[in-house]
Enzyme design. Sequence first.
Site, short mmCIF file in Angstrom:
data_model
loop_
_atom_site.label_atom_id
_atom_site.label_comp_id
_atom_site.label_asym_id
_atom_site.label_seq_id
_atom_site.Cartn_x
_atom_site.Cartn_y
_atom_site.Cartn_z
N HIS A 367 -22.75 10.05 -4.80
CA HIS A 367 -22.16 8.75 -4.47
C HIS A 367 -20.72 8.60 -4.91
CE1 HIS A 367 -25.91 6.61 -3.25
NE2 HIS A 367 -26.48 7.47 -4.08
N LYS A 559 -16.44 -6.83 -5.18
CA LYS A 559 -16.90 -5.48 -5.51
C LYS A 559 -16.61 -5.28 -6.99
CE LYS A 559 -14.01 -4.06 -2.27
NZ LYS A 559 -14.91 -3.26 -1.46
N ARG A 560 -17.15 -4.22 -7.59
CA ARG A 560 -16.81 -3.97 -8.99
C ARG A 560 -15.31 -3.83 -9.16
NH1 ARG A 560 -20.91 -2.78 -12.72
NH2 ARG A 560 -19.18 -2.51 -14.16
N LYS A 565 -10.28 0.65 -6.41
CA LYS A 565 -10.57 -0.37 -5.39
C LYS A 565 -9.38 -1.29 -5.17
CE LYS A 565 -15.53 -0.28 -6.51
NZ LYS A 565 -16.24 0.05 -5.27
N THR A 667 -20.36 -0.65 1.07
CA THR A 667 -21.40 -1.29 1.89
C THR A 667 -21.06 -2.76 2.10
OG1 THR A 667 -22.65 -1.43 -0.18
CG2 THR A 667 -23.35 0.24 1.39
N LYS A 671 -21.42 -5.45 5.44
CA LYS A 671 -21.99 -6.80 5.39
C LYS A 671 -21.01 -7.82 5.97
CE LYS A 671 -24.40 -5.29 1.26
NZ LYS A 671 -24.30 -5.17 -0.21
C1 26V Z 1 -19.20 5.24 -11.94
C2 26V Z 1 -18.28 5.28 -12.96
C3 26V Z 1 -18.73 5.68 -14.29
C4 26V Z 1 -17.63 6.07 -15.21
C5 26V Z 1 -16.40 5.27 -15.07
C6 26V Z 1 -15.93 5.00 -13.71
C7 26V Z 1 -16.97 4.95 -12.69
C8 26V Z 1 -16.64 4.56 -11.42
C9 26V Z 1 -17.55 4.50 -10.44
C10 26V Z 1 -18.85 4.85 -10.68
C11 26V Z 1 -19.79 4.72 -9.53
C12 26V Z 1 -20.75 5.79 -9.37
C13 26V Z 1 -21.66 5.73 -8.24
C14 26V Z 1 -21.56 4.58 -7.28
O1 26V Z 1 -21.94 3.48 -7.54
N1 26V Z 1 -21.07 4.87 -6.10
C15 26V Z 1 -21.00 3.92 -4.99
O2 26V Z 1 -22.14 4.16 -4.17
C16 26V Z 1 -22.19 3.30 -3.05
C17 26V Z 1 -23.49 3.59 -2.33
O3 26V Z 1 -23.49 4.87 -1.84
C18 26V Z 1 -20.98 3.53 -2.17
O4 26V Z 1 -21.04 2.63 -1.09
C19 26V Z 1 -19.70 3.32 -2.96
O5 26V Z 1 -18.58 3.65 -2.18
C20 26V Z 1 -19.72 4.17 -4.22
O6 26V Z 1 -18.63 3.87 -5.05
#
Ligand code: 26V
Length: 826
Positions: A367, A559-560, A565, A667, A671
């Site tokens: 992801h 979004k986060r 982003k 996603t 929406k």
């Molecule tokens: C994790 C972390 C952890 C360490 C610090 C920074 C950081 C930044 C992002 C993440 C996200 C990890 C996985 C995630 O949530 N990915 C999201 O998955 C969605 C579903 O597939 C996708 O639509 C998003 O684009 C993607 O960011």
Amino acid sequence: MVQVSTAAEDFPFYLDKEAFKQSVQRHLHTTYGTVESKANSLAWWKATCSAINELVFEGLTETHKKHSGIDTRAVHYLSLEFLMGRLTRNNLYNLGIFETARDALTELGQDIDTLCSEEPDMALGNGGLGRLAACFIDSLATLGYPAIGYGIHYEHGLFRQEFRDGHQIERPDSWRDYGNPWEICRPESIQKVPLYGYVETEFGPNGKMRKVWHPGEMIRGVPWDIPVVGFGGHTVNILRLWESRADDYFDWDVFNAGGYVDAQAEKARAEAISKVLYPNDETLAGKELRLTQQYFFCCCSLQDMLRRYKRRHDDFSHFAEQIVIQLNDTHPTIAIPELMRQLVDLEGLKWEEAWAISQQVFAYTNHTLLPEALEKWDVVLFEHVLPRHLEIIYEINHRFLDEVVAKKWPNDDQMKQRLSIIEEGNPRMVRMAYLGVVGCFKTNGVAYMHSELIKKELFPYFYELWPERFTNVTNGITPRRWLKACNPRLSALFDEAVGTHWPTDLTLLRQVVAKADDPKFQKRFMAIKHQNKQDLAKVILQLTGVEVSAEAIFDIQIKRLHEYKRQHLNMLHILTLYRRLLQDPDLDIQPRVFIFGAKAAPGYKLAKDIIFGINKIGERINADERIKGKIKVVFLPNYRVSLAEQMIPAGDLSEQISTAGKEASGTGNMKFALNGALTIGTMDGANVEIREEVGDENIFIFGLSADEVSSKLKAGYNSRDYYYNNPELKAILDWLDSDYFTPNQPGALASIKRSLLDGGDPFLCLADYESYICAQQAVDQAYRDKARWAKMAIINSASVGKFNSDRSIQDYVDTIWKLKSYPAIE
Ligand code: 26V
């Protein structure tokens, strides 16, 4: 494509208003021990849930009977996160009894919206990845596929966000404080989980070597089941969440010997495992509790699968025919060595046999490409918590390097080092993503562009080795929650236009494109948008005290909060407009409300500074009478699924402005488009595919492409060039050094400017600034032409049927899971 009938007359449950009324009243009296005159909304809500559960449990039993009766292949979706949100409205719609329940409750003097808002969000996830898991289990049940979600029963979900003087404050989330009517505890399926200790090598009488793990601690996993009602009510699957408890808590010897305090401490340690969901944080690395969480739920889930399988089979020869396990990111990859341990150490299979099974069972979804989000574990920590698993990983790695890598690239030690699951260095690390690719028969990305980058950038050598293992499944969203339930007005319009089957076949909405030019239809479509905006305006007033006009463009970014982003790029646009308005108060721009929702990881300093910055800039702008309310800025606190459901139907403009190549899919973009918002976005993630569906003329694309981003970074990107060459950009950045937005606190926003200049602007905000401002001007122009905007909005809504999560699930089924559909109730 499997078609499950969902016409109103085909819903299996007929429940009339009277029966529902009586059921709610009965539960109010006999389940909750109260009476109509005394009950508050919470009690009414719970009684309503109990009435709904009578149908849910019937479906659950039927589905269980059907699926276990035919002993069929099933998918097991392992995820550390399920961001479910609220379930009441969703379950009512999926059972086809929303209107019945609403009318029954009205007659009982209760307002269904009020009751539904009593439900706390089940916020057991961070963002996109967790919400995707929730959409997927909805689609699996809707399509009648045998499936189970496995996760953790966190006591506290993602933190609740408050603002204090514009700063984010984190508060614990307690979603189960007053009990949760949807969950069922299943003590009969408790599992035991070993941890710590040491491994002994034993030799049997035949000289055969055997590894015996002597754990230092045992934890119990208690399962809680949440029924997952498919749309149409034909199938009710389960989401099984594990709660950790101390094993043998009443160890009477210790207890009697004065060990009461120690026993309590042990209990607290065990319960800590499922206590809290970790926020995505840079500081996650090296967190022992996080590794323990991952192992805990994988170990419980695999035992659960083996137990069920062994009820019907004497050996493991059919295991891989019956079971497929999808790993939602690397978080559950520890399941691979755990299955090996259970098969080899506990069931006595040979390594080769067990590996052959394991290789056919697991599939891995990636992801993210962000290096800091790719999990690695310090070997020393790993050995301390899971000594036997480290040995197994060494063995997997050894065989992989010697038998696979050495064959493809003979005498190439550098290649071995590159592909090794163990990263050399100080400290040595276990690369969980590599373990995923090596141990799984498929690895997929979540949008076409992301899957290409996985092959080219993230795992190029693995791709050379096993091209057939890499595939794409573009994400999707459930149209039941994200249109039917959250936007009833637009849903009614679509029912009228194309009939009532669109919630399961979203491509039917394509027919609406033919009406995009019809002035009458445009008027109705935009009137609905306007009403939704008025509803959101009320919510905004209530949450922030800021009054906004539904005549303005609702420009939303939810979004986060993360630099990639680029909420701060949005902020630069706001500053630009504000400065232009101050220079010329008569400037002719379309009024806009900039609306944000985002949580920052508690340890992510710059992300929190950006929240503070937007809040402070908003305060100043909203109070500035010189600009006559032409722009407003609001940051809604505690963004979560239930708030998204109120915001998305009201969006005019959807901000999807990540640095190209960084957002795996997104996603929220889907929406918004489905609900008739236009996208302003980069060529990133699923934006690329949205553009393909809606057409280039119905989306505002700007900025560098992923290729341009990487060549720019390679060539030595210097953000200062943009700062010095664009006086307007320079002026707004310098503004951040002043105390203009933070009276008496000069420089309180300086960290944002610093990251963009001294910090090198790693996500190229300044490189994309000009192009973004131009695209925003094009938005402003387009909005002036009401008919043109309406046409574009209608085309968006009607053209994104591809992003139904049912389609994603069907893709998984066809390319990875190979399941058959068995709706339980015909
Ligand atoms: C994790 C972390 C952890 C360490 C610090 C920074 C950081 C930044 C992002 C993440 C996200 C990890 C996985 C995630 O949530 N990915 C999201 O998955 C969605 C579903 O597939 C996708 O639509 C998003 O684009 C993607 O960011």
